[in-house]
Motif scaffolding. Structure first.
Motif, PDB file in Angstrom:
ATOM      1  N   ILE A 108      -6.625   1.074  -4.417  1.00 17.17           N
ATOM      2  CA  ILE A 108      -5.561   0.748  -3.463  1.00 17.17           C
ATOM      3  C   ILE A 108      -5.363  -0.760  -3.323  1.00 17.17           C
ATOM      4  O   ILE A 108      -4.250  -1.266  -3.505  1.00 17.17           O
ATOM      5  N   LEU A 109      -6.435  -1.499  -2.993  1.00 21.74           N
ATOM      6  CA  LEU A 109      -6.265  -2.931  -2.753  1.00 21.74           C
ATOM      7  C   LEU A 109      -5.898  -3.721  -4.010  1.00 21.74           C
ATOM      8  O   LEU A 109      -4.999  -4.577  -3.947  1.00 21.74           O
ATOM      9  N   PRO A 110      -6.536  -3.476  -5.177  1.00 18.19           N
ATOM     10  CA  PRO A 110      -6.079  -4.207  -6.369  1.00 18.19           C
ATOM     11  C   PRO A 110      -4.614  -3.946  -6.703  1.00 18.19           C
ATOM     12  O   PRO A 110      -3.878  -4.876  -7.062  1.00 18.19           O
TER      13      PRO A 110
ATOM     14  N   SER B 155     -14.614   8.287  -2.800  1.00 17.98           N
ATOM     15  CA  SER B 155     -14.554   8.161  -1.350  1.00 17.98           C
ATOM     16  C   SER B 155     -13.452   7.173  -0.988  1.00 17.98           C
ATOM     17  O   SER B 155     -12.980   6.404  -1.829  1.00 17.98           O
ATOM     18  N   TYR B 156     -13.042   7.183   0.288  1.00 12.62           N
ATOM     19  CA  TYR B 156     -11.963   6.285   0.707  1.00 12.62           C
ATOM     20  C   TYR B 156     -12.333   4.810   0.523  1.00 12.62           C
ATOM     21  O   TYR B 156     -11.517   4.032   0.002  1.00 12.62           O
ATOM     22  N   PRO B 157     -13.557   4.385   0.921  1.00 17.05           N
ATOM     23  CA  PRO B 157     -13.920   2.973   0.666  1.00 17.05           C
ATOM     24  C   PRO B 157     -13.883   2.606  -0.815  1.00 17.05           C
ATOM     25  O   PRO B 157     -13.467   1.509  -1.179  1.00 17.05           O
ATOM     26  N   LEU B 158     -14.303   3.536  -1.674  1.00 16.69           N
ATOM     27  CA  LEU B 158     -14.283   3.262  -3.112  1.00 16.69           C
ATOM     28  C   LEU B 158     -12.847   3.183  -3.631  1.00 16.69           C
ATOM     29  O   LEU B 158     -12.529   2.342  -4.474  1.00 16.69           O
ATOM     30  N   MET B 159     -11.981   4.066  -3.117  1.00 16.22           N
ATOM     31  CA  MET B 159     -10.569   4.004  -3.499  1.00 16.22           C
ATOM     32  C   MET B 159      -9.939   2.694  -3.074  1.00 16.22           C
ATOM     33  O   MET B 159      -9.126   2.103  -3.800  1.00 16.22           O
TER      34      MET B 159
ATOM     35  N   ILE C  11       0.838  -1.203   0.000  1.00 15.76           N
ATOM     36  CA  ILE C  11       0.000   0.000   0.000  1.00 15.76           C
ATOM     37  C   ILE C  11       0.869   1.248   0.000  1.00 15.76           C
ATOM     38  O   ILE C  11       0.603   2.220  -0.731  1.00 15.76           O
ATOM     39  N   GLN C  12       1.907   1.236   0.801  1.00 16.03           N
ATOM     40  CA  GLN C  12       2.773   2.421   0.899  1.00 16.03           C
ATOM     41  C   GLN C  12       3.626   2.624  -0.349  1.00 16.03           C
ATOM     42  O   GLN C  12       4.146   3.716  -0.555  1.00 16.03           O
ATOM     43  N   SER C  13       3.773   1.590  -1.165  1.00 15.20           N
ATOM     44  CA  SER C  13       4.577   1.723  -2.387  1.00 15.20           C
ATOM     45  C   SER C  13       3.746   2.113  -3.609  1.00 15.20           C
ATOM     46  O   SER C  13       4.301   2.304  -4.696  1.00 15.20           O
ATOM     47  N   ILE C  14       2.425   2.238  -3.453  1.00 19.02           N
ATOM     48  CA  ILE C  14       1.586   2.680  -4.572  1.00 19.02           C
ATOM     49  C   ILE C  14       1.938   4.133  -4.895  1.00 19.02           C
ATOM     50  O   ILE C  14       2.023   4.969  -3.998  1.00 19.02           O
ATOM     51  N   PRO C  15       2.178   4.457  -6.169  1.00 17.44           N
ATOM     52  CA  PRO C  15       2.496   5.851  -6.524  1.00 17.44           C
ATOM     53  C   PRO C  15       1.434   6.826  -6.016  1.00 17.44           C
ATOM     54  O   PRO C  15       0.227   6.579  -6.187  1.00 17.44           O
ATOM     55  N   LYS C  16       1.887   7.890  -5.393  1.00 15.65           N
ATOM     56  CA  LYS C  16       0.942   8.850  -4.822  1.00 15.65           C
ATOM     57  C   LYS C  16       0.080   9.518  -5.884  1.00 15.65           C
ATOM     58  O   LYS C  16      -1.031   9.967  -5.606  1.00 15.65           O
ATOM     59  N   GLY C  17       0.615   9.567  -7.105  1.00 11.64           N
ATOM     60  CA  GLY C  17      -0.162  10.182  -8.180  1.00 11.64           C
ATOM     61  C   GLY C  17      -1.467   9.459  -8.447  1.00 11.64           C
ATOM     62  O   GLY C  17      -2.479  10.088  -8.775  1.00 11.64           O
TER      63      GLY C  17
ATOM     64  N   ALA D  73      -7.375   9.616  -7.966  1.00 11.60           N
ATOM     65  CA  ALA D  73      -8.647   9.071  -7.483  1.00 11.60           C
ATOM     66  C   ALA D  73      -9.388  10.098  -6.627  1.00 11.60           C
ATOM     67  O   ALA D  73     -10.611  10.238  -6.731  1.00 11.60           O
ATOM     68  N   LYS D  74      -8.638  10.837  -5.803  1.00 14.64           N
ATOM     69  CA  LYS D  74      -9.271  11.880  -4.995  1.00 14.64           C
ATOM     70  C   LYS D  74      -9.816  12.994  -5.871  1.00 14.64           C
ATOM     71  O   LYS D  74     -10.889  13.550  -5.605  1.00 14.64           O
ATOM     72  N   ALA D  75      -9.086  13.327  -6.931  1.00 18.64           N
ATOM     73  CA  ALA D  75      -9.536  14.389  -7.835  1.00 18.64           C
ATOM     74  C   ALA D  75     -10.831  14.005  -8.540  1.00 18.64           C
ATOM     75  O   ALA D  75     -11.636  14.868  -8.890  1.00 18.64           O
ATOM     76  N   LEU D  76     -11.030  12.704  -8.738  1.00 20.92           N
ATOM     77  CA  LEU D  76     -12.271  12.233  -9.356  1.00 20.92           C
ATOM     78  C   LEU D  76     -13.424  12.172  -8.368  1.00 20.92           C
ATOM     79  O   LEU D  76     -14.539  11.817  -8.736  1.00 20.92           O
TER      80      LEU D  76
END
Length: 240
Positions: A146-148, A137-141, A120-126, A131-134
């Motif tokens: 995030i999880l996939p 919500s956190y559960p949807l992300m 999770i911490q290695s996922i690119p922040k971009g 996803a936030k710009a779209l």
């Protein structure tokens, strides 16, 4: 040295029965371990210190103590408390089968949680910011981004953990379960052919390990298929 193939072929059905029990222990405990690891990993990546305390202590204990000790604590330790013997959990905790599954699940959950945290911490922040710009919500992300992505990143290391769990499952024989190792020891006590039977058991473990490696390569390709699709156009451009 007298070598007899007959003893292997005669006892192969029993060894395969033990192998089925081994696969059952690894599969059930692995599924439970994955479910337990999700909240542990999410708590570990939380910015709230008080949420990080429990998963840190849990992971530290199960990664820092031998699996054999953990099995004995669950199988022999639970019976020492009157509260447990008089509770509804006792019919489960008095059975070696369920004690093994509980121990293996708790043990592997600690390792999977750390793998998932790192992924999770290695996922690119971009990707998270997009996803936030779209407006996700956190559960949807978590469900779509995030999880996939995290499972795709951790899949090779998780495959190694399953292999280690397969080998660690041999300790189930210490609490009277006739898994592959337990069945092999039982046959050896009757036939006095340790070399032949342990060799046969070792070959079965190797076959199971090869199948697990192949399965996790397929899962890795599944979770990372978007990256492969993105790389193909780049390869074509390079050829032109």
């Amino acid at each position: 040295m007298n070598w007899t193939w007959d003893v292997i072929f005669e006892n192969l059905p029993k060894l395969l029965d033990g192998a089925l029990l081994t696969l059952e222990l690894v599969l059930i405990s692995g599924l439970i371990g994955v479910m337990l690891s999700l909240p542990l990993a999410l708590m570990r990546v939380s910015k709230r210190r008080w949420l990080q305390a429990f998963p840190f202590a849990y992971i530290f204990f199960f990664r820092g103590t031998p699996l054999l000790i953990q099995i004995f604590l669950v199988y022999y330790g639970a019976s020492q408390f009157d509260v447990i013997r008089e509770s509804a959990l006792w019919p489960i905790l008095r059975e070696p089968y369920w004690c093994a599954i509980i121990t293996f699940a708790l043990h592997t959950a600690a390792y999977i949680a750390e793998l998932l945290r790192g992924a999770i911490q290695s996922i690119p922040k971009g990707e998270i910011e997009a996803a936030k710009a779209l407006g996700m919500s956190y559960p949807l992300m978590l469900r779509r981004i995030i999880l996939p992505r995290a499972f795709g990143i951790m899949m090779p290391a998780y495959g190694n953990e399953v292999i280690l769990m397969l080998k660690g499952s041999a300790l189930a024989s210490t609490i009277t379960l006739l898994d592959l190792t337990g069945m092999a020891r039982t046959i050896i006590a009757r036939t006095y052919t340790p070399l032949e039977i342990f060799l046969a058991a070792g070959i079965i473990y190797l076959i199971i390990s090869a199948l697990i490696i192949g399965l996790f390569r397929m899962l890795e390709n599944h979770f990372n298929r978007h990256q492969q699709a993105r790389e193909k156009p780049q390869d074509l451009d390079a050829q032109h």
